[in-house]
Scaffold this active site. Sequence first.
Site, PDB file in Angstrom:
ATOM      1  CG  HIS A   1      -2.043  -1.018   1.139  1.00 18.09           C
ATOM      2  ND1 HIS A   1      -3.281  -0.738   0.613  1.00 18.09           N
ATOM      3  CD2 HIS A   1      -2.073  -2.315   1.507  1.00 18.09           C
ATOM      4  CE1 HIS A   1      -4.040  -1.821   0.663  1.00 18.09           C
ATOM      5  NE2 HIS A   1      -3.331  -2.800   1.217  1.00 18.09           N
TER       6      HIS A   1
ATOM      7  CD  GLU B   1      -3.166  -9.062   6.149  1.00 22.39           C
ATOM      8  OE1 GLU B   1      -3.433  -8.486   7.237  1.00 22.39           O
ATOM      9  OE2 GLU B   1      -3.587  -8.651   5.047  1.00 22.39           O
TER      10      GLU B   1
ATOM     11  CG  ASP C   1      -3.306  -3.726   4.912  1.00 23.36           C
ATOM     12  OD1 ASP C   1      -2.273  -3.035   5.012  1.00 23.36           O
ATOM     13  OD2 ASP C   1      -4.368  -3.300   4.417  1.00 23.36           O
ATOM     14  CD  GLU C   2      -5.899  -5.709   1.281  1.00 21.97           C
ATOM     15  OE1 GLU C   2      -6.898  -6.263   0.803  1.00 21.97           O
ATOM     16  OE2 GLU C   2      -5.758  -4.477   1.326  1.00 21.97           O
ATOM     17  CB  ILE C   3       2.055  -6.663   0.929  1.00 20.96           C
ATOM     18  CG1 ILE C   3       3.140  -6.458  -0.103  1.00 20.96           C
ATOM     19  CG2 ILE C   3       2.611  -6.843   2.314  1.00 20.96           C
ATOM     20  CD1 ILE C   3       2.608  -5.992  -1.436  1.00 20.96           C
TER      21      ILE C   3
END
Length: 490
Positions: free
Chosen positions: A247, A342, A312-314
């Site tokens: 992000h 995460e 998050d989200e990686i």
Amino acid sequence: MKRLLLLLPAILLTTHICASENKANMLPLIPYPQSVERQAGELQLGQQVQLSVASEAVHAGAAVRQLLGDRKVEVSADTGPAVALVVVEESALGDEGYRLSIGDEVRLEAQTDTGLFYAVQTLRQLLPVEPQDSYTLPKLTIVDTPEFAWRGTMLDVARSFLPISYLEAHIDRMALFKLNRLHLHLSDDQGWRVEIKSHPRLTEIGGASSVEGGRSGFYTQWELRDLVAYGEARGVTIVPEIDLPGHTQAAIASYNELACQGVTNLSTYSGVEVGFSKLCLDQPDVTYPFVEAVLAEIVDIFPSEYIHIGGDEIKDPLYAEFISRATKIVADLGRTAVAWEEGSVAEMDNNVLLQLWNDEYDIQPALDRGHQLILSPCSYTYFDHGNYDGQPDTYTWCRKEGVPLERAYSLDPQSFKQIYGVESAMWSELVHTDETADNRLWPRVITTAELGWSPLEARDFDRFLYRLDALRPHLDALGIEYYRPPELGW
Ligand code: ACM
């Protein structure tokens, strides 16, 4: 079914427990207190009171003077009932608890300024919003402490910016409901919102971008220090989040060297996809000095014990190592990190808080290692999802029917383990104005307040609606452009 189950223990409790009262007897309070004892009779409060405020009660003193002033009640040296804010040593009240006794006088007691501030908020909810010639208060004793230390709301100011005026209004609104953490998501692919003096291009370039249709902008350090003080005076700690190592397109567009060699996408981004950008973890000599420099300025601006590092989200082979190092950087700066769920794959001190956001995420291994959780399961707490099924400009990826008020209220934090707190989140890919933010946040944020503070046996949706309805004039007085849930008939 769940509501019926929640009600049963309440019925079995002794008479002074709130949830066992019938609706007509119920006080219009949110969050509902731990214990309410009603006594016969009422106190009439006229246009004068004799106020005494403990010297420690700096913020509570200001709040009670404001309350009395707004209600056109004067402080007199010798006329009218006493209103006393008193500091007591009573460990059961903790840092945030209070006792409010209304008899022939009004007595607010707590161990701390914060506890007294919350006692003032309870008194505020017991008084009508509009000034009157006199006020009738029920005689009672309320003893009240929160279930959870962290009662938060998250605003994503990165996708679409929210002006300081909105954040101040949000803090005012939070304070009435004893919410105490404002988590600001200050950086993401679409924007970088906090001035970092060692890296001015972050706001020159990253501050000028936003999601398509959203607002750009950034906060100076001076503005943020002011906001911190504004929050402190109202029991609200600002928790900054710099989302790392993914992000990060706004950071990469500002400082291209943060991307790995060969990455060609180096521009600002205004789409809504996630998971495509990352700091180059293969270049520790570039990445870690950047992270250290940014976090050093962040802790200088924000006194919060907790600093959110995202996570998050990686996907990256060096992700877990990054989280270990970033949480250590925060610890070396004298603070404690928070990471999205995460981050639980990393080795790190077990005082790092993990923020659970996917309902089904397996957080057990992290619990086994002793971490505590902030609960933000998306199907209950993501208020960028619709107030109702099919609401335009809302997300459905977590729950296709949206997150109606009753759904938000049905989260049961006590059924989880090692809970430090509860937080609802408003992501702003589809929220581009103050009015839309109000619509998404209110009244749903009020469920977060009750879930974070009130005991399980005090929680019942019908009674919550009854109390919310009674408090509607407060929402209007605060200028909130709330959504009108059909069950309230507003
Ligand atoms: C998140 O919703 N990506 C924390």
